[in-house]
Scaffold this motif. Sequence first.
Motif, PDB file in Angstrom:
ATOM      1  N   PRO A   2      39.396  33.653  21.781  1.00  0.00           N
ATOM      2  CA  PRO A   2      40.128  32.867  22.770  1.00  0.00           C
ATOM      3  C   PRO A   2      39.524  33.024  24.164  1.00  0.00           C
ATOM      4  O   PRO A   2      39.018  34.087  24.503  1.00  0.00           O
ATOM      5  CB  PRO A   2      41.547  33.438  22.720  1.00  0.00           C
ATOM      6  CG  PRO A   2      41.438  34.747  22.048  1.00  0.00           C
ATOM      7  CD  PRO A   2      40.231  34.686  21.168  1.00  0.00           C
ATOM      8  N   LYS A   3      39.603  31.940  24.934  1.00  0.00           N
ATOM      9  CA  LYS A   3      38.943  31.932  26.234  1.00  0.00           C
ATOM     10  C   LYS A   3      39.737  32.719  27.276  1.00  0.00           C
ATOM     11  O   LYS A   3      39.216  33.586  27.938  1.00  0.00           O
ATOM     12  CB  LYS A   3      38.764  30.486  26.693  1.00  0.00           C
ATOM     13  CG  LYS A   3      37.946  30.356  27.966  1.00  0.00           C
ATOM     14  CD  LYS A   3      37.689  28.899  28.264  1.00  0.00           C
ATOM     15  CE  LYS A   3      36.889  28.728  29.543  1.00  0.00           C
ATOM     16  NZ  LYS A   3      36.763  27.323  29.905  1.00  0.00           N
ATOM     17  N   LEU A   4      41.007  32.438  27.415  1.00  0.00           N
ATOM     18  CA  LEU A   4      41.839  33.109  28.420  1.00  0.00           C
ATOM     19  C   LEU A   4      43.166  33.508  27.795  1.00  0.00           C
ATOM     20  O   LEU A   4      43.785  32.736  27.077  1.00  0.00           O
ATOM     21  CB  LEU A   4      42.129  32.156  29.587  1.00  0.00           C
ATOM     22  CG  LEU A   4      40.931  31.650  30.378  1.00  0.00           C
ATOM     23  CD1 LEU A   4      41.372  30.522  31.286  1.00  0.00           C
ATOM     24  CD2 LEU A   4      40.309  32.758  31.185  1.00  0.00           C
ATOM     25  N   ARG A   5      43.595  34.725  28.064  1.00  0.00           N
ATOM     26  CA  ARG A   5      44.918  35.153  27.598  1.00  0.00           C
ATOM     27  C   ARG A   5      45.534  36.053  28.664  1.00  0.00           C
ATOM     28  O   ARG A   5      45.324  37.261  28.668  1.00  0.00           O
ATOM     29  CB  ARG A   5      44.816  35.942  26.292  1.00  0.00           C
ATOM     30  CG  ARG A   5      44.742  35.123  25.032  1.00  0.00           C
ATOM     31  CD  ARG A   5      46.057  34.427  24.721  1.00  0.00           C
ATOM     32  NE  ARG A   5      45.966  33.655  23.492  1.00  0.00           N
ATOM     33  CZ  ARG A   5      45.427  32.446  23.401  1.00  0.00           C
ATOM     34  NH1 ARG A   5      44.880  31.882  24.465  1.00  0.00           N
ATOM     35  NH2 ARG A   5      45.411  31.816  22.262  1.00  0.00           N
ATOM     36  N   GLY A   6      46.269  35.502  29.603  1.00  0.00           N
ATOM     37  CA  GLY A   6      46.940  36.297  30.619  1.00  0.00           C
ATOM     38  C   GLY A   6      45.951  37.033  31.497  1.00  0.00           C
ATOM     39  O   GLY A   6      44.787  36.690  31.575  1.00  0.00           O
ATOM     40  N   LYS A  39      45.352  41.188  33.634  1.00  0.00           N
ATOM     41  CA  LYS A  39      45.809  42.557  33.923  1.00  0.00           C
ATOM     42  C   LYS A  39      45.941  42.697  35.439  1.00  0.00           C
ATOM     43  O   LYS A  39      44.972  42.498  36.167  1.00  0.00           O
ATOM     44  CB  LYS A  39      44.752  43.555  33.424  1.00  0.00           C
ATOM     45  CG  LYS A  39      45.017  44.110  32.037  1.00  0.00           C
ATOM     46  CD  LYS A  39      45.696  45.458  32.141  1.00  0.00           C
ATOM     47  CE  LYS A  39      45.549  46.274  30.871  1.00  0.00           C
ATOM     48  NZ  LYS A  39      46.316  45.796  29.747  1.00  0.00           N
TER      49      LYS A  39
END
Length: 146
Positions: free
Chosen positions: A61-65, A67
């Motif tokens: 996946p390219k973007l997930r949230g 930090k």
Amino acid sequence: MPLKLHHLRPAPGAKTERTRVGRGEGSKGKTAGRGTKGTGARKNTPQNFEGGQMPLHMRLPKLRGFKNPFRVEYQVVNVAKLGELFPEGGEVGVADLVAKGAVRDGNLVKVLGSGELSVALQVSAHAFSASAKSKIEAAGGTATQL
């Protein structure tokens, strides 16, 4: 006749010449250790090339949230735990909590309001939840933020 330094030679077979592959039929030429045909026999391919299969960096996946680099982590102590550890009441600081083994040294401490408190405690910590503050004050104590 004595042995002299210039008479010394390596043992026969100890030094062999490096094989230079792909330099003509008479010397390990032809495929030069690359097998026959196919991509590997031709020019270079990237080390992570998967033979036309969808590559790993595109399968993920390219973007997930994200930090949050500025997140503040607290060690938590509940009001009920304070009542158990200090049944006689009195002053309670971060150092006292570390000494009793409730929290680890060198970290921020937050007091949360789970459970009941019956003794008056003068608690000083880095943070308090609203319910913890009200319970400590209802029991006749004080909550001081460091």
